[in-house]
Design an enzyme around this catalytic site. Structure first.
Site, PDB file in Angstrom:
ATOM      1  N   GLU A  88       7.724  -7.817  -4.698  1.00 28.18           N
ATOM      2  CA  GLU A  88       7.605  -7.606  -3.253  1.00 28.18           C
ATOM      3  C   GLU A  88       7.305  -6.148  -2.949  1.00 28.18           C
ATOM      4  O   GLU A  88       6.513  -5.837  -2.052  1.00 28.18           O
ATOM      5  CB  GLU A  88       8.908  -7.999  -2.544  1.00 28.18           C
ATOM      6  CG  GLU A  88       9.134  -9.482  -2.377  1.00 28.18           C
ATOM      7  CD  GLU A  88       8.214 -10.117  -1.348  1.00 28.18           C
ATOM      8  OE1 GLU A  88       7.019 -10.291  -1.664  1.00 28.18           O
ATOM      9  OE2 GLU A  88       8.687 -10.455  -0.250  1.00 28.18           O
TER      10      GLU A  88
ATOM     11  N   THR B 177       1.664  -6.543   8.602  1.00 30.94           N
ATOM     12  CA  THR B 177       3.081  -6.230   8.441  1.00 30.94           C
ATOM     13  C   THR B 177       3.342  -4.777   8.835  1.00 30.94           C
ATOM     14  O   THR B 177       4.353  -4.470   9.473  1.00 30.94           O
ATOM     15  CB  THR B 177       3.526  -6.458   6.986  1.00 30.94           C
ATOM     16  OG1 THR B 177       3.247  -7.817   6.640  1.00 30.94           O
ATOM     17  CG2 THR B 177       5.012  -6.213   6.813  1.00 30.94           C
TER      18      THR B 177
END
Lengths: 311, 311
Positions: free
Chosen positions: A130, A183
Protein backbone atom coordinates in the site's frame (compact mmCIF):
# COMPACT_ATOMS: atom_id res chain seq x y z
CA UNK A 1 4.85 -26.00 -12.25
CA UNK A 2 2.64 -25.66 -9.18
CA UNK A 3 0.31 -22.71 -9.07
CA UNK A 4 -2.23 -21.26 -6.64
CA UNK A 5 -5.09 -18.86 -7.33
CA UNK A 6 -6.53 -16.63 -4.58
CA UNK A 7 -9.35 -14.13 -4.26
CA UNK A 8 -9.31 -10.97 -2.12
CA UNK A 9 -12.45 -8.87 -1.64
CA UNK A 10 -13.07 -5.20 -2.28
CA UNK A 11 -13.27 -3.10 0.86
CA UNK A 12 -14.83 0.03 2.27
CA UNK A 13 -12.39 1.99 4.43
CA UNK A 14 -13.16 4.76 6.95
CA UNK A 15 -16.86 3.84 7.23
CA UNK A 16 -17.87 7.45 8.00
CA UNK A 17 -16.92 7.97 11.65
CA UNK A 18 -14.03 5.47 11.49
CA UNK A 19 -11.65 7.74 9.61
CA UNK A 20 -8.36 5.86 9.04
CA UNK A 21 -9.18 3.17 11.63
CA UNK A 22 -12.10 1.11 10.26
CA UNK A 23 -12.84 -0.90 7.17
CA UNK A 24 -15.01 -3.79 6.03
CA UNK A 25 -14.94 -6.29 3.18
CA UNK A 26 -17.72 -7.02 0.69
CA UNK A 27 -18.54 -10.27 -1.05
CA UNK A 28 -19.55 -9.03 -4.48
CA UNK A 29 -16.27 -7.86 -5.92
CA UNK A 30 -12.59 -8.54 -5.64
CA UNK A 31 -9.34 -9.37 -7.37
CA UNK A 32 -8.01 -12.77 -8.36
CA UNK A 33 -4.27 -13.41 -8.42
CA UNK A 34 -2.65 -16.59 -9.65
CA UNK A 35 0.94 -17.30 -8.72
CA UNK A 36 3.00 -20.09 -10.23
CA UNK A 37 6.46 -21.20 -9.21
CA UNK A 38 9.29 -20.79 -11.67
CA UNK A 39 12.78 -22.35 -11.64
CA UNK A 40 14.89 -19.21 -11.89
CA UNK A 41 14.48 -16.89 -8.89
CA UNK A 42 12.81 -13.49 -9.12
CA UNK A 43 9.28 -12.18 -9.50
CA UNK A 44 7.66 -11.48 -12.83
CA UNK A 45 4.27 -9.96 -13.59
CA UNK A 46 3.09 -12.00 -16.57
CA UNK A 47 -0.38 -10.65 -17.18
CA UNK A 48 -2.84 -8.05 -15.90
CA UNK A 49 -6.46 -8.18 -17.00
CA UNK A 50 -9.29 -5.75 -16.38
CA UNK A 51 -7.20 -2.66 -15.69
CA UNK A 52 -7.52 -1.05 -19.14
CA UNK A 53 -3.75 -1.06 -19.36
CA UNK A 54 -3.25 1.26 -16.41
CA UNK A 55 -1.30 -0.88 -13.94
CA UNK A 56 2.50 -1.27 -14.04
CA UNK A 57 4.27 -4.55 -14.83
CA UNK A 58 7.53 -3.46 -13.18
CA UNK A 59 8.05 -5.51 -10.02
CA UNK A 60 9.15 -2.42 -8.09
CA UNK A 61 5.81 -0.76 -8.82
CA UNK A 62 3.29 -3.57 -9.14
CA UNK A 63 1.44 -3.93 -5.85
CA UNK A 64 1.28 -7.75 -6.09
CA UNK A 65 5.00 -8.02 -6.66
CA UNK A 66 5.89 -5.47 -3.97
CA UNK A 67 3.80 -7.36 -1.43
CA UNK A 68 5.31 -10.75 -2.28
CA UNK A 69 8.83 -9.30 -2.32
CA UNK A 70 8.29 -7.88 1.18
CA UNK A 71 7.27 -11.36 2.34
CA UNK A 72 10.27 -13.03 0.68
CA UNK A 73 12.60 -10.40 2.16
CA UNK A 74 11.26 -11.18 5.62
CA UNK A 75 11.93 -14.90 4.99
CA UNK A 76 15.31 -14.03 3.47
CA UNK A 77 14.36 -16.33 0.62
CA UNK A 78 14.87 -16.24 -3.15
CA UNK A 79 11.96 -17.78 -5.06
CA UNK A 80 10.90 -17.57 -8.68
CA UNK A 81 7.24 -16.65 -9.18
CA UNK A 82 5.06 -15.67 -12.10
CA UNK A 83 2.16 -13.38 -11.23
CA UNK A 84 -1.16 -13.26 -13.09
CA UNK A 85 -3.55 -10.51 -11.92
CA UNK A 86 -7.22 -10.31 -12.81
CA UNK A 87 -8.83 -7.06 -11.61
CA UNK A 88 -12.37 -7.51 -10.42
CA UNK A 89 -12.92 -3.99 -9.15
CA UNK A 90 -12.36 -0.59 -10.67
CA UNK A 91 -9.08 1.27 -10.10
CA UNK A 92 -9.02 4.46 -8.12
CA UNK A 93 -12.62 4.05 -7.05
CA UNK A 94 -12.10 4.03 -3.31
CA UNK A 95 -12.97 0.35 -2.97
CA UNK A 96 -9.50 -0.82 -2.04
CA UNK A 97 -8.30 -1.85 -5.48
CA UNK A 98 -4.57 -1.91 -4.73
CA UNK A 99 -5.25 -3.58 -1.38
CA UNK A 100 -7.23 -6.44 -2.97
CA UNK A 101 -4.42 -7.11 -5.47
CA UNK A 102 -1.73 -7.14 -2.80
CA UNK A 103 -3.74 -9.34 -0.45
CA UNK A 104 -4.72 -11.88 -3.12
CA UNK A 105 -1.08 -12.09 -4.21
CA UNK A 106 0.12 -12.63 -0.63
CA UNK A 107 -2.46 -15.27 0.19
CA UNK A 108 -1.65 -17.19 -3.01
CA UNK A 109 2.14 -16.91 -2.56
CA UNK A 110 1.98 -17.83 1.12
CA UNK A 111 -0.05 -20.93 0.29
CA UNK A 112 2.36 -21.85 -2.49
CA UNK A 113 5.26 -21.71 0.00
CA UNK A 114 3.49 -24.01 2.47
CA UNK A 115 1.95 -21.29 4.63
CA UNK A 116 5.05 -20.05 6.48
CA UNK A 117 2.90 -17.18 7.78
CA UNK A 118 -0.47 -17.28 9.46
CA UNK A 119 -3.00 -15.08 7.74
CA UNK A 120 -2.79 -12.11 10.10
CA UNK A 121 1.01 -12.07 9.84
CA UNK A 122 0.75 -11.22 6.14
CA UNK A 123 -0.56 -7.76 7.01
CA UNK A 124 2.77 -5.91 7.24
CA UNK A 125 3.63 -7.05 3.69
CA UNK A 126 0.31 -5.82 2.38
CA UNK A 127 0.87 -2.50 4.16
CA UNK A 128 4.28 -2.24 2.49
CA UNK A 129 2.57 -2.68 -0.88
CA UNK A 130 0.00 0.00 0.00
CA UNK A 131 2.85 2.33 0.83
CA UNK A 132 4.41 1.68 -2.57
CA UNK A 133 1.07 2.10 -4.38
CA UNK A 134 -0.41 5.07 -2.51
CA UNK A 135 2.47 6.67 -0.65
CA UNK A 136 0.88 5.93 2.72
CA UNK A 137 0.99 2.62 4.54
CA UNK A 138 -2.63 2.49 5.60
CA UNK A 139 -4.15 -0.79 6.78
CA UNK A 140 -7.84 0.06 6.62
CA UNK A 141 -8.26 -1.60 3.22
CA UNK A 142 -5.72 -4.43 3.40
CA UNK A 143 -6.76 -5.61 6.88
CA UNK A 144 -10.45 -6.20 6.04
CA UNK A 145 -9.56 -7.59 2.59
CA UNK A 146 -7.27 -10.12 4.25
CA UNK A 147 -9.29 -10.96 7.36
CA UNK A 148 -12.87 -10.21 6.28
CA UNK A 149 -15.68 -8.58 8.23
CA UNK A 150 -15.36 -5.27 10.00
CA UNK A 151 -11.82 -4.61 11.12
CA UNK A 152 -10.52 -2.00 13.54
CA UNK A 153 -6.93 -0.78 13.24
CA UNK A 154 -6.51 0.43 16.80
CA UNK A 155 -2.88 1.35 16.39
CA UNK A 156 0.02 1.11 13.95
CA UNK A 157 2.94 1.21 16.41
CA UNK A 158 2.80 -1.68 17.04
CA UNK A 159 0.12 -2.83 14.63
CA UNK A 160 -3.06 -3.74 16.55
CA UNK A 161 -5.81 -5.11 14.33
CA UNK A 162 -9.10 -6.27 15.82
CA UNK A 163 -11.83 -8.18 14.02
CA UNK A 164 -15.27 -7.00 15.13
CA UNK A 165 -18.61 -8.75 15.28
CA UNK A 166 -20.84 -8.27 12.23
CA UNK A 167 -24.62 -8.65 12.65
CA UNK A 168 -26.38 -11.09 10.33
CA UNK A 169 -28.15 -9.28 7.55
CA UNK A 170 -25.98 -6.17 7.46
CA UNK A 171 -25.84 -5.32 3.78
CA UNK A 172 -23.84 -2.85 1.71
CA UNK A 173 -24.73 -0.88 -1.41
CA UNK A 174 -21.92 0.71 -3.41
CA UNK A 175 -22.42 3.63 -5.78
CA UNK A 176 -19.52 4.37 -8.08
CA UNK A 177 -20.19 7.60 -9.99
CA UNK A 178 -18.41 8.01 -13.32
CA UNK A 179 -15.76 10.53 -12.49
CA UNK A 180 -12.26 10.35 -11.16
CA UNK A 181 -11.18 11.62 -7.78
CA UNK A 182 -7.49 11.41 -7.01
CA UNK A 183 -6.63 10.13 -3.55
CA UNK A 184 -4.11 12.97 -3.27
CA UNK A 185 -6.86 15.55 -3.90
CA UNK A 186 -9.18 13.82 -1.48
CA UNK A 187 -6.42 13.83 1.10
CA UNK A 188 -5.33 17.41 0.51
CA UNK A 189 -8.71 18.94 1.41
CA UNK A 190 -8.48 17.58 4.95
CA UNK A 191 -7.45 19.91 7.76
CA UNK A 192 -4.40 19.18 9.92
CA UNK A 193 -6.33 20.15 13.02
CA UNK A 194 -9.84 19.53 14.23
CA UNK A 195 -11.76 21.16 17.03
CA UNK A 196 -11.90 19.36 20.36
CA UNK A 197 -15.67 19.37 19.93
CA UNK A 198 -15.55 17.60 16.56
CA UNK A 199 -12.96 15.15 17.79
CA UNK A 200 -15.29 14.27 20.69
CA UNK A 201 -18.30 13.92 18.38
CA UNK A 202 -16.30 11.62 16.10
CA UNK A 203 -15.23 9.49 19.09
CA UNK A 204 -18.85 9.22 20.22
CA UNK A 205 -19.96 8.02 16.82
CA UNK A 206 -17.19 5.50 16.33
CA UNK A 207 -17.93 4.15 19.82
CA UNK A 208 -21.61 3.99 18.84
CA UNK A 209 -20.83 2.15 15.62
CA UNK A 210 -18.71 -0.47 17.41
CA UNK A 211 -21.39 -0.92 20.08
CA UNK A 212 -24.06 -1.15 17.36
CA UNK A 213 -22.14 -3.92 15.57
CA UNK A 214 -21.71 -5.98 18.76
CA UNK A 215 -25.27 -5.35 19.99
CA UNK A 216 -26.69 -5.98 16.50
CA UNK A 217 -28.51 -2.68 16.85
CA UNK A 218 -29.10 -1.52 13.27
CA UNK A 219 -30.60 1.80 14.32
CA UNK A 220 -27.57 2.60 16.43
CA UNK A 221 -25.30 1.66 13.52
CA UNK A 222 -27.28 4.08 11.37
CA UNK A 223 -27.21 6.93 13.90
CA UNK A 224 -23.45 6.47 14.28
CA UNK A 225 -22.66 6.67 10.54
CA UNK A 226 -21.75 10.33 10.83
CA UNK A 227 -18.39 11.85 9.97
CA UNK A 228 -17.62 15.40 11.06
CA UNK A 229 -13.91 15.23 10.25
CA UNK A 230 -13.37 14.15 6.64
CA UNK A 231 -16.81 14.10 4.99
CA UNK A 232 -17.58 17.83 5.22
CA UNK A 233 -14.47 18.58 3.15
CA UNK A 234 -14.49 15.58 0.83
CA UNK A 235 -18.19 15.91 0.04
CA UNK A 236 -17.44 19.16 -1.76
CA UNK A 237 -15.39 17.15 -4.29
CA UNK A 238 -18.19 14.66 -4.93
CA UNK A 239 -21.07 15.93 -7.10
CA UNK A 240 -24.50 15.35 -5.62
CA UNK A 241 -23.17 13.94 -2.36
CA UNK A 242 -25.79 15.36 -0.01
CA UNK A 243 -28.66 14.84 -2.45
CA UNK A 244 -27.69 11.17 -2.85
CA UNK A 245 -27.36 10.80 0.91
CA UNK A 246 -30.80 12.21 1.53
CA UNK A 247 -32.31 10.06 -1.22
CA UNK A 248 -30.77 6.76 -0.10
CA UNK A 249 -31.67 7.37 3.54
CA UNK A 250 -35.23 8.11 2.49
CA UNK A 251 -35.10 4.84 0.53
CA UNK A 252 -34.24 2.90 3.68
CA UNK A 253 -30.46 3.03 4.07
CA UNK A 254 -29.22 3.13 7.68
CA UNK A 255 -26.66 5.69 6.61
CA UNK A 256 -24.30 6.61 3.81
CA UNK A 257 -20.73 7.77 3.55
CA UNK A 258 -17.67 7.96 1.33
CA UNK A 259 -15.91 4.67 0.66
CA UNK A 260 -12.24 5.26 1.45
CA UNK A 261 -11.26 8.54 -0.13
CA UNK A 262 -14.02 8.24 -2.74
CA UNK A 263 -15.56 8.83 -5.16
CA UNK A 264 -17.50 5.61 -4.45
CA UNK A 265 -20.22 5.98 -1.84
CA UNK A 266 -21.36 3.18 0.45
CA UNK A 267 -24.70 2.75 2.16
CA UNK A 268 -25.46 0.20 4.84
CA UNK A 269 -28.84 -1.42 5.26
CA UNK A 270 -30.61 -4.08 7.23
CA UNK A 271 -31.07 -6.89 4.73
CA UNK A 272 -30.53 -7.04 0.98
CA UNK A 273 -34.08 -6.25 -0.10
CA UNK A 274 -33.79 -2.50 0.43
CA UNK A 275 -30.72 -2.29 -1.84
CA UNK A 276 -32.80 -2.10 -4.99
CA UNK A 277 -34.68 0.92 -3.63
CA UNK A 278 -31.40 2.51 -2.54
CA UNK A 279 -29.90 2.05 -5.99
CA UNK A 280 -33.03 3.36 -7.70
CA UNK A 281 -33.12 6.45 -5.49
CA UNK A 282 -29.44 7.17 -6.08
CA UNK A 283 -29.77 6.66 -9.83
CA UNK A 284 -32.54 9.25 -9.97
CA UNK A 285 -30.25 11.82 -8.36
CA UNK A 286 -27.34 10.97 -10.65
CA UNK A 287 -29.65 11.13 -13.68
CA UNK A 288 -30.78 14.60 -12.59
CA UNK A 289 -27.18 15.85 -12.45
CA UNK A 290 -26.18 14.01 -15.62
CA UNK A 291 -23.66 11.69 -14.05
CA UNK A 292 -23.43 7.98 -14.81
CA UNK A 293 -23.14 5.53 -11.93
CA UNK A 294 -22.30 1.87 -11.42
CA UNK A 295 -24.18 0.35 -8.53
CA UNK A 296 -23.53 -2.89 -6.70
CA UNK A 297 -24.82 -4.46 -3.56
CA UNK A 298 -23.38 -7.16 -1.42
CA UNK A 299 -23.37 -8.95 1.88
CA UNK A 300 -20.42 -8.22 4.15
CA UNK A 301 -17.60 -10.62 3.36
CA UNK A 302 -16.79 -12.43 6.60
CA UNK A 303 -14.00 -14.83 5.60
CA UNK A 304 -11.65 -12.36 3.92
CA UNK A 305 -9.25 -13.51 1.20
CA UNK A 306 -9.19 -17.19 0.33
CA UNK A 307 -7.68 -19.79 -1.98
CA UNK A 308 -9.73 -20.45 -5.10
CA UNK A 309 -7.70 -23.15 -6.78
CA UNK A 310 -4.47 -25.08 -6.48
CA UNK A 311 -2.72 -26.88 -9.31
CA UNK B 1 -45.44 10.92 55.97
CA UNK B 2 -44.22 8.53 53.28
CA UNK B 3 -40.52 8.54 52.55
CA UNK B 4 -38.13 6.79 50.17
CA UNK B 5 -34.37 6.36 50.45
CA UNK B 6 -32.21 5.75 47.36
CA UNK B 7 -28.55 5.07 46.64
CA UNK B 8 -26.60 6.29 43.61
CA UNK B 9 -23.06 5.12 42.93
CA UNK B 10 -19.85 7.06 42.41
CA UNK B 11 -18.66 7.14 38.81
CA UNK B 12 -15.55 7.43 36.70
CA UNK B 13 -16.07 9.67 33.69
CA UNK B 14 -13.90 9.94 30.56
CA UNK B 15 -12.16 6.59 31.14
CA UNK B 16 -8.95 7.77 29.40
CA UNK B 17 -9.76 7.57 25.68
CA UNK B 18 -13.48 8.24 26.19
CA UNK B 19 -13.13 11.97 26.87
CA UNK B 20 -16.60 13.44 27.52
CA UNK B 21 -18.41 10.37 26.10
CA UNK B 22 -17.78 7.45 28.48
CA UNK B 23 -18.30 6.70 32.15
CA UNK B 24 -18.80 3.77 34.48
CA UNK B 25 -20.22 3.26 37.95
CA UNK B 26 -18.54 1.60 40.93
CA UNK B 27 -20.09 -0.40 43.75
CA UNK B 28 -17.98 0.72 46.68
CA UNK B 29 -19.11 4.31 47.14
CA UNK B 30 -22.11 6.49 46.57
CA UNK B 31 -24.61 8.94 47.98
CA UNK B 32 -27.82 8.20 49.83
CA UNK B 33 -30.77 10.57 49.55
CA UNK B 34 -33.98 10.23 51.52
CA UNK B 35 -37.04 12.14 50.38
CA UNK B 36 -40.22 12.44 52.39
CA UNK B 37 -43.49 13.97 51.31
CA UNK B 38 -44.68 17.09 53.05
CA UNK B 39 -48.13 18.71 53.03
CA UNK B 40 -47.23 22.22 51.95
CA UNK B 41 -45.74 22.34 48.45
CA UNK B 42 -42.12 23.25 47.78
CA UNK B 43 -38.75 21.57 48.21
CA UNK B 44 -36.63 21.87 51.32
CA UNK B 45 -33.16 20.56 52.02
CA UNK B 46 -33.41 19.44 55.64
CA UNK B 47 -30.00 17.92 56.28
CA UNK B 48 -26.69 17.25 54.60
CA UNK B 49 -24.19 14.89 56.19
CA UNK B 50 -20.60 14.07 55.22
CA UNK B 51 -19.85 17.23 53.24
CA UNK B 52 -17.96 19.07 55.97
CA UNK B 53 -20.45 21.88 55.64
CA UNK B 54 -19.53 22.70 52.06
CA UNK B 55 -22.75 22.03 50.18
CA UNK B 56 -25.54 24.62 49.85
CA UNK B 57 -29.01 24.20 51.38
CA UNK B 58 -30.64 26.70 49.01
CA UNK B 59 -32.96 24.85 46.67
CA UNK B 60 -31.75 26.87 43.69
CA UNK B 61 -28.19 25.65 44.31
CA UNK B 62 -28.50 22.24 45.90
CA UNK B 63 -28.04 19.60 43.23
CA UNK B 64 -30.69 17.25 44.72
CA UNK B 65 -33.29 20.01 44.79
CA UNK B 66 -32.43 21.32 41.31
CA UNK B 67 -32.81 17.82 39.86
CA UNK B 68 -36.16 17.17 41.55
CA UNK B 69 -37.43 20.63 40.61
CA UNK B 70 -36.58 19.94 36.94
CA UNK B 71 -38.62 16.75 37.15
CA UNK B 72 -41.58 18.47 38.82
CA UNK B 73 -41.44 21.29 36.24
CA UNK B 74 -41.63 18.69 33.46
CA UNK B 75 -44.72 17.18 35.17
CA UNK B 76 -46.10 20.66 35.83
CA UNK B 77 -46.69 19.52 39.39
CA UNK B 78 -46.40 21.15 42.80
CA UNK B 79 -45.30 18.73 45.51
CA UNK B 80 -43.90 19.25 48.99
CA UNK B 81 -40.70 17.27 49.64
CA UNK B 82 -38.07 17.22 52.38
CA UNK B 83 -34.60 16.19 51.24
CA UNK B 84 -32.01 14.45 53.43
CA UNK B 85 -28.60 13.96 51.77
CA UNK B 86 -25.86 11.69 53.07
CA UNK B 87 -22.63 12.08 51.13
CA UNK B 88 -20.77 8.83 50.67
CA UNK B 89 -18.03 10.12 48.41
CA UNK B 90 -15.67 13.06 48.63
CA UNK B 91 -16.59 16.37 47.02
CA UNK B 92 -14.58 17.69 44.11
CA UNK B 93 -12.66 14.47 43.77
CA UNK B 94 -13.57 13.63 40.19
CA UNK B 95 -15.74 10.68 41.21
CA UNK B 96 -19.05 12.20 40.24
CA UNK B 97 -20.08 13.58 43.60
CA UNK B 98 -22.72 16.04 42.39
CA UNK B 99 -24.01 13.45 39.90
CA UNK B 100 -24.54 10.81 42.59
CA UNK B 101 -26.51 13.27 44.74
CA UNK B 102 -28.75 14.35 41.88
CA UNK B 103 -29.37 10.80 40.70
CA UNK B 104 -30.16 9.43 44.16
CA UNK B 105 -32.58 12.33 44.72
CA UNK B 106 -34.31 11.72 41.39
CA UNK B 107 -34.65 7.97 41.87
CA UNK B 108 -36.11 8.46 45.37
CA UNK B 109 -38.49 11.25 44.31
CA UNK B 110 -39.63 9.39 41.19
CA UNK B 111 -40.43 6.32 43.28
CA UNK B 112 -42.26 8.43 45.83
CA UNK B 113 -44.46 9.82 43.05
CA UNK B 114 -45.34 6.36 41.74
CA UNK B 115 -42.66 6.17 39.05
CA UNK B 116 -44.10 8.57 36.48
CA UNK B 117 -40.77 8.29 34.62
CA UNK B 118 -38.86 5.22 33.56
CA UNK B 119 -35.30 5.24 34.83
CA UNK B 120 -33.63 6.40 31.62
CA UNK B 121 -36.09 9.29 31.30
CA UNK B 122 -34.75 10.82 34.51
CA UNK B 123 -31.47 11.64 32.74
CA UNK B 124 -32.38 15.12 31.44
CA UNK B 125 -33.26 16.23 35.00
CA UNK B 126 -29.92 14.95 36.30
CA UNK B 127 -28.15 16.76 33.47
CA UNK B 128 -29.97 19.97 34.43
CA UNK B 129 -28.64 19.54 37.98
CA UNK B 130 -25.09 18.99 36.66
CA UNK B 131 -25.41 22.19 34.71
CA UNK B 132 -26.41 24.04 37.87
CA UNK B 133 -23.60 22.46 39.90
CA UNK B 134 -20.73 22.52 37.41
CA UNK B 135 -21.75 24.96 34.71
CA UNK B 136 -21.75 22.28 32.04
CA UNK B 137 -24.53 19.79 31.39
CA UNK B 138 -22.37 16.71 30.99
CA UNK B 139 -23.93 13.27 31.19
CA UNK B 140 -20.83 11.13 31.60
CA UNK B 141 -21.26 10.93 35.40
CA UNK B 142 -25.04 11.06 35.77
CA UNK B 143 -25.75 8.45 33.07
CA UNK B 144 -23.58 5.67 34.59
CA UNK B 145 -24.67 6.62 38.13
CA UNK B 146 -28.31 6.24 37.08
CA UNK B 147 -28.03 3.24 34.75
CA UNK B 148 -24.94 1.42 36.02
CA UNK B 149 -22.18 -0.31 34.11
CA UNK B 150 -20.25 1.33 31.30
CA UNK B 151 -22.29 3.96 29.51
CA UNK B 152 -21.61 5.69 26.21
CA UNK B 153 -23.05 9.14 25.57
CA UNK B 154 -22.98 9.00 21.79
CA UNK B 155 -24.66 12.34 21.32
CA UNK B 156 -26.39 15.13 23.24
CA UNK B 157 -28.63 16.51 20.48
CA UNK B 158 -30.74 14.48 20.87
CA UNK B 159 -29.44 12.62 23.90
CA UNK B 160 -28.30 9.13 22.87
CA UNK B 161 -27.14 7.01 25.79
CA UNK B 162 -26.03 3.42 25.28
CA UNK B 163 -25.33 0.88 27.98
CA UNK B 164 -22.36 -1.31 27.08
CA UNK B 165 -21.44 -4.84 28.00
CA UNK B 166 -19.14 -5.20 31.03
CA UNK B 167 -16.99 -8.33 31.32
CA UNK B 168 -17.24 -10.31 34.55
CA UNK B 169 -14.31 -9.64 36.81
CA UNK B 170 -13.48 -6.17 35.56
CA UNK B 171 -12.38 -4.34 38.69
CA UNK B 172 -11.57 -0.74 39.52
CA UNK B 173 -9.08 0.82 41.92
CA UNK B 174 -9.46 4.47 42.84
CA UNK B 175 -6.65 6.63 44.17
CA UNK B 176 -7.67 9.96 45.65
CA UNK B 177 -4.58 12.02 46.49
CA UNK B 178 -4.95 14.65 49.18
CA UNK B 179 -5.02 17.83 47.19
CA UNK B 180 -7.67 19.85 45.50
CA UNK B 181 -7.97 20.29 41.75
CA UNK B 182 -10.68 22.63 40.56
CA UNK B 183 -12.72 21.37 37.61
CA UNK B 184 -12.35 24.80 36.04
CA UNK B 185 -8.54 24.55 36.20
CA UNK B 186 -8.62 21.03 34.86
CA UNK B 187 -10.83 22.22 32.02
CA UNK B 188 -8.85 25.35 31.24
CA UNK B 189 -5.62 23.48 30.40
CA UNK B 190 -7.32 21.68 27.52
CA UNK B 191 -6.72 22.89 23.97
CA UNK B 192 -9.59 24.01 21.74
CA UNK B 193 -8.07 22.14 18.81
CA UNK B 194 -6.38 18.79 18.43
CA UNK B 195 -4.32 17.46 15.56
CA UNK B 196 -6.06 15.17 13.07
CA UNK B 197 -3.47 12.56 14.02
CA UNK B 198 -4.34 12.70 17.72
CA UNK B 199 -8.05 12.73 16.99
CA UNK B 200 -7.59 9.54 14.94
CA UNK B 201 -5.50 7.89 17.66
CA UNK B 202 -8.18 8.74 20.23
CA UNK B 203 -10.89 7.26 17.99
CA UNK B 204 -8.85 4.08 17.56
CA UNK B 205 -8.48 3.69 21.29
CA UNK B 206 -12.10 4.36 22.15
CA UNK B 207 -13.12 1.87 19.45
CA UNK B 208 -10.65 -0.61 20.96
CA UNK B 209 -12.03 -0.07 24.46
CA UNK B 210 -15.62 -0.67 23.33
CA UNK B 211 -14.58 -3.79 21.38
CA UNK B 212 -12.57 -4.99 24.39
CA UNK B 213 -15.60 -4.65 26.68
CA UNK B 214 -17.87 -6.61 24.32
CA UNK B 215 -15.23 -9.23 23.50
CA UNK B 216 -14.23 -9.50 27.17
CA UNK B 217 -10.65 -9.00 26.04
CA UNK B 218 -8.88 -7.56 29.09
CA UNK B 219 -5.59 -7.03 27.27
CA UNK B 220 -7.35 -5.02 24.56
CA UNK B 221 -9.10 -2.95 27.25
CA UNK B 222 -5.69 -2.25 28.76
CA UNK B 223 -4.05 -1.34 25.45
CA UNK B 224 -6.92 1.01 24.69
CA UNK B 225 -6.75 2.95 27.99
CA UNK B 226 -4.72 5.70 26.37
CA UNK B 227 -5.69 9.34 26.19
CA UNK B 228 -3.77 11.67 23.89
CA UNK B 229 -6.25 14.55 24.15
CA UNK B 230 -6.84 15.48 27.81
CA UNK B 231 -4.35 13.48 29.86
CA UNK B 232 -1.12 15.06 28.55
CA UNK B 233 -2.35 18.47 29.77
CA UNK B 234 -4.16 17.42 32.94
CA UNK B 235 -1.34 15.16 34.10
CA UNK B 236 0.82 18.25 34.61
CA UNK B 237 -1.65 19.38 37.31
CA UNK B 238 -1.51 16.04 39.15
CA UNK B 239 1.67 15.40 41.18
CA UNK B 240 3.30 12.06 40.53
CA UNK B 241 0.89 11.12 37.74
CA UNK B 242 3.31 9.28 35.45
CA UNK B 243 5.21 7.65 38.33
CA UNK B 244 1.94 6.32 39.77
CA UNK B 245 0.87 5.10 36.33
CA UNK B 246 4.10 3.21 35.79
CA UNK B 247 3.94 1.72 39.28
CA UNK B 248 0.33 0.52 39.09
CA UNK B 249 0.83 -0.98 35.63
CA UNK B 250 3.90 -2.80 36.90
CA UNK B 251 1.72 -4.01 39.78
CA UNK B 252 -0.78 -5.57 37.36
CA UNK B 253 -3.24 -2.83 36.38
CA UNK B 254 -4.54 -3.04 32.80
CA UNK B 255 -4.19 0.71 32.56
CA UNK B 256 -4.68 3.90 34.52
CA UNK B 257 -6.15 7.30 33.86
CA UNK B 258 -7.70 10.37 35.40
CA UNK B 259 -11.19 9.93 36.85
CA UNK B 260 -13.32 12.71 35.37
CA UNK B 261 -11.31 15.90 35.62
CA UNK B 262 -9.30 14.55 38.57
CA UNK B 263 -7.50 14.56 40.87
CA UNK B 264 -8.68 10.99 41.55
CA UNK B 265 -6.99 8.36 39.40
CA UNK B 266 -8.63 5.10 38.36
CA UNK B 267 -6.97 1.85 37.40
CA UNK B 268 -8.75 -1.11 35.83
CA UNK B 269 -7.75 -4.69 36.48
CA UNK B 270 -8.83 -8.23 35.78
CA UNK B 271 -10.18 -9.42 39.11
CA UNK B 272 -10.10 -7.88 42.58
CA UNK B 273 -6.98 -9.67 43.85
CA UNK B 274 -4.52 -7.40 42.09
CA UNK B 275 -6.06 -4.28 43.69
CA UNK B 276 -4.06 -4.67 46.88
CA UNK B 277 -0.81 -4.68 44.89
CA UNK B 278 -1.98 -1.69 42.86
CA UNK B 279 -2.79 0.28 46.00
CA UNK B 280 0.52 -0.68 47.65
CA UNK B 281 2.50 0.37 44.57
CA UNK B 282 0.66 3.70 44.36
CA UNK B 283 1.07 4.38 48.07
CA UNK B 284 4.84 3.94 47.77
CA UNK B 285 4.96 6.62 45.07
CA UNK B 286 2.75 9.00 47.07
CA UNK B 287 4.88 8.39 50.17
CA UNK B 288 7.97 9.28 48.19
CA UNK B 289 6.49 12.61 47.13
CA UNK B 290 4.95 13.28 50.52
CA UNK B 291 1.32 13.23 49.44
CA UNK B 292 -1.44 11.45 51.33
CA UNK B 293 -3.86 9.26 49.39
CA UNK B 294 -7.15 7.50 50.01
CA UNK B 295 -7.46 4.28 48.09
CA UNK B 296 -10.56 2.23 47.34
CA UNK B 297 -11.29 -0.69 45.11
CA UNK B 298 -14.56 -1.94 43.77
CA UNK B 299 -16.36 -4.08 41.27
CA UNK B 300 -18.14 -2.22 38.49
CA UNK B 301 -21.67 -1.33 39.58
CA UNK B 302 -24.00 -2.90 37.04
CA UNK B 303 -27.45 -1.96 38.34
CA UNK B 304 -26.97 1.79 38.76
CA UNK B 305 -29.00 3.74 41.32
CA UNK B 306 -31.59 1.87 43.34
CA UNK B 307 -34.15 2.15 46.13
CA UNK B 308 -32.77 1.28 49.57
CA UNK B 309 -35.85 1.68 51.73
CA UNK B 310 -39.46 2.79 51.64
CA UNK B 311 -41.48 3.90 54.62
Amino acid sequence: MRSVKAFAPATVANVSCGFDILGFAIDAMGDVVEISLRDEPGLQVVSIEGDEGRLPYEVEKNTCAVAIQAMLDEMDKQVGMDIYLKKGLPLGSGMGSSAASAVAALVAANHLLGEPFEKKSLLPFAIAAEKAACGAGHADNVAPSLLGGFVLIRDYHPLDVIKLHVPDGLHCTLLHPHFELKTSDSRSVLRDNVSLKHSTIQSGNVAGLIAGLFQEDFDLIGRSLRDVIAEPYRATLIPGFYEVKEAVKAAGALGMGISGSGPTLFALSKGAEVSESIIKAAQQVYDSIGLGVDAYHSAINIRGAYILEEK
